[in-house]
Enzyme design. Structure first.
Site, PDB file in Angstrom:
ATOM      1  N   GLY A  13      -5.937  21.960  26.733  1.00  0.00           N
ATOM      2  CA  GLY A  13      -6.402  22.406  28.047  1.00  0.00           C
ATOM      3  C   GLY A  13      -5.464  23.469  28.575  1.00  0.00           C
ATOM      4  N   ASN A 108      -5.692  15.642  38.150  1.00  0.00           N
ATOM      5  CA  ASN A 108      -5.842  14.886  39.401  1.00  0.00           C
ATOM      6  C   ASN A 108      -7.039  13.951  39.253  1.00  0.00           C
ATOM      7  OD1 ASN A 108      -3.744  15.693  41.045  1.00  0.00           O
ATOM      8  ND2 ASN A 108      -4.836  17.456  41.855  1.00  0.00           N
ATOM      9  N   SER A 134       2.755  17.479  39.987  1.00  0.00           N
ATOM     10  CA  SER A 134       2.746  18.271  41.219  1.00  0.00           C
ATOM     11  C   SER A 134       3.735  19.420  41.142  1.00  0.00           C
ATOM     12  CB  SER A 134       3.081  17.397  42.427  1.00  0.00           C
ATOM     13  OG  SER A 134       3.080  18.211  43.592  1.00  0.00           O
ATOM     14  N   GLY A 135       3.367  20.521  41.774  1.00  0.00           N
ATOM     15  CA  GLY A 135       4.250  21.676  41.833  1.00  0.00           C
ATOM     16  C   GLY A 135       3.516  22.978  41.630  1.00  0.00           C
ATOM     17  N   LYS A 188      -0.022  10.085  42.887  1.00  0.00           N
ATOM     18  CA  LYS A 188      -0.268  11.528  43.048  1.00  0.00           C
ATOM     19  C   LYS A 188      -1.330  11.776  44.116  1.00  0.00           C
ATOM     20  CE  LYS A 188      -0.225  15.989  42.119  1.00  0.00           C
ATOM     21  NZ  LYS A 188      -1.480  16.571  42.397  1.00  0.00           N
ATOM     22  N   HIS A 191       0.365  11.381  47.405  1.00  0.00           N
ATOM     23  CA  HIS A 191       1.195  12.580  47.558  1.00  0.00           C
ATOM     24  C   HIS A 191       0.339  13.714  48.130  1.00  0.00           C
ATOM     25  CE1 HIS A 191       2.119  16.586  45.952  1.00  0.00           C
ATOM     26  NE2 HIS A 191       3.403  16.268  45.947  1.00  0.00           N
ATOM     27  N   ASN A 192      -0.864  13.905  47.576  1.00  0.00           N
ATOM     28  CA  ASN A 192      -1.738  14.980  48.041  1.00  0.00           C
ATOM     29  C   ASN A 192      -2.244  14.721  49.459  1.00  0.00           C
ATOM     30  OD1 ASN A 192      -1.345  15.864  45.422  1.00  0.00           O
ATOM     31  ND2 ASN A 192      -3.479  16.392  45.088  1.00  0.00           N
ATOM     32  N   GLU A 195       0.446  15.684  51.670  1.00  0.00           N
ATOM     33  CA  GLU A 195       0.446  17.168  51.640  1.00  0.00           C
ATOM     34  C   GLU A 195      -0.590  17.723  52.636  1.00  0.00           C
ATOM     35  OE1 GLU A 195      -1.270  20.157  48.335  1.00  0.00           O
ATOM     36  OE2 GLU A 195       0.258  18.788  47.564  1.00  0.00           O
TER      37      GLU A 195
END
Length: 487
Positions: A13, A108, A134-135, A188, A191-192, A195
């Site tokens: 990918g 995700n 993430s990043g 994650k 985390h989003n 964010e």
């Protein structure tokens, strides 16, 4: 093939994130095989590997050649669009994989999809990790925050690679084994969600400073640069100062003012709010940020509403709110309001992680979650170190709001926080994130709420019963009969 020629790991990918993560792995000295259904992406990655330092990247053009080019036990990272494309990629690759090999999904993904795939992989003797990354593209290339969950054996097989590839902070690499099942994807996702809240709160600070304070983009750039030297130091505050400095190449002024006020989204914020509701965890700041994205999408409706309400007599009151404003004090008040609101948003995210951890028996270490978010990821911020320490002091901390250090800071900042929210309301400027955070704080800190009246109403119309403050047991009252008796 001779084993010496085999790659240590594979990545399938090769969109931007996949290419950058593959090059990061190669850059750290781990030979990697890469594969993509569209073969031009393989060539593109090989060209970059050559240009960026003759990195040990081996391009493969079929699923079979790709899998067989990796040393056993094989570990393959998949970075494709979540959902059906992941299942299709797994199906194509697993045909050539052997028991003990491992699939690592770095997208995700909805955590339950990962849990389904773990079971399916086990039937073939394969190990499986769902790993939050993430990043953005820069983090993927230079050091992301990594959140792997699933098979502990699979994690151990690639631990040395992940620890080198992840962002590095003073207390270690920004990666840790999160837990079993879909825990990595869930962490994650939250985390989003945090964010979303962070970005909304920053946009509200901008709105108040610009429209009530009358500050220019140059002044805003300086303010955010200054804020990034203190308690608000973070990736999002830093990039915000940069955004205000970029000039418009097609005309006068700054580019930020020419951007259409509609915010896109990919779904992780919605999932976070849905999970909060499922688990009965209050997450009003994150929910407010999601609502704002929905409302931002109604651009035509908003423009029409502005006209209709103006014709109905609504006057913009920003001018009167900003008259005689002390700009210096406003800037400092907004800084304090932003910080206090952020604490509430992070508290909500952490409480959601704990609730899910209890439900699924993941045994999440919240201090460790904060630690791995200190570098590489979008919400990286200096105050995450203090969140880490709060959970180290008390792993059973009910909320960040009641950590002694954070509690002091909230109390010190609440007057400024209330001034900003009050000023915004009087000016007709919506600050739903700051308002939600303040309402969360005020609700959580009150020993007694008006919920007694709501429960009385429920008992009146639905006989749902109530508890009393002065004696044990469940009670039901014939409210209407008693209230009208003798009338």
């Amino acid at each position: 093939m001779e084993s010496a020629a085999l790659s240590r790991i594979g990545l399938a990918g090769l969109a931007v994130m996949g290419q950058n993560l593959a090059l990061n792995i190669a850059d750290k000295g781990f030979p990697i095989s890469v594969y993509n259904r569209t073969t031009s992406k393989v060539d593109e990655t090989l060209d970059r590997a050559s240009e960026e330092g003759k990195l040990p990247v081996s391009g493969q053009y079929s699923p079979r050649d790709f899998v067989l080019s990796i040393q056993r036990p094989r570990s393959v990272i998949i970075l494709v669009k979540a959902g059906a494309p992941v299942d299709q990629t797994i199906s194509a690759l697993s045909e050539y994989m052997e028991p003990g090999d491992c699939i690592i999904d770095g997208g995700n993904e909805w955590y339950q999809n990962t849990e389904r795939r773990i079971v399916e992989a086990e039937k073939k003797g394969l190990l499986y990790l769902g790993m939050g990354v993430s990043g953005g593209e820069e983090g993927a290339r230079n050091g992301p925050s990594l959140m792997p969950g699933g098979s502990f054996q699979a994690y151990n097989n690639v631990k040395d690679i992940l620890e080198k590839v992840a962002a590095q902070v003073e207390d270690g690499p920004c990666v840790t084994y999160i837990g079993e099942g879909g825990s990595g994807n869930f962490v994650k996702m939250v985390h989003n969600g945090i964010e979303y809240g962070d970005m909304q709160l920053i946009s509200e600070a901008y709105d108040v400073l610009k429209n009530v304070g009358g500050l220019s983009n140059d002044e805003l750039a300086e303010i955010f640069t200054e804020w990034n030297r203190g308690e608000l130091e973070s990736f999002l505050v830093e990039i915000t100062s940069d955004i205000f400095r970029v000039k418009d190449e097609f005309g006068d002024g700054e580019l930020v003012d020419k951007i259409l006020d509609k915010t896109g989204m990919k779904g992780t914020g919605k999932w976070t709010v849905q999970q909060a509701a499922e688990l009965s965890v209050a997450a009003p700041t994150i929910a407010a940020s999601l609502d704002c994205r929905y409302l931002s999408g109604l651009k035509d409706e908003r423009e029409n509403a502005a006209k209709v309400l103006e014709e109905a007599g609504l006057k913009e009151d920003i001018g009167s709110a900003s008259r005689g404003i002390d700009k210096k004090r406003l800037i400092d008040d907004v800084r304090q309001a932003l910080y206090a609101s952020k604490i509430c948003s992070y508290a909500q995210g952490m409480n959601l992680l704990r609730a899910k951890s209890v439900e699924k028996e993941w045994n999440l270490n919240l201090g460790e979650m904060a630690r791995i978010w200190k570098g590489g990821c979008i919400i990286r911020a200096v105050f995450l170190d203090r969140i880490k320490k709060a959970y180290q002091r008390n792993p059973n901390l009910a909320s960040l709001v009641v950590d002694p250090d954070f509690a002091k800071e909230m109390v010190q900042r609440q007057a400024a926080w209330r001034r900003v929210v009050g000023l915004a309301i009087s000016a007709g400027i919506s600050t739903p994130g700051m308002c939600a955070s303040l309402a969360y704080f005020d609700t959580y800190r009150r020993a007694r709420l008006p919920a007694n009246l709501v429960q009385a109403q429920r008992d009146l119309f639905g006989a749902h019963t109530y508890e009393r403050t002065d004696r044990p047991g469940a009670y039901h009252t014939e409210w209407t009969k008693l209230a009208r008796k003798g009338n």
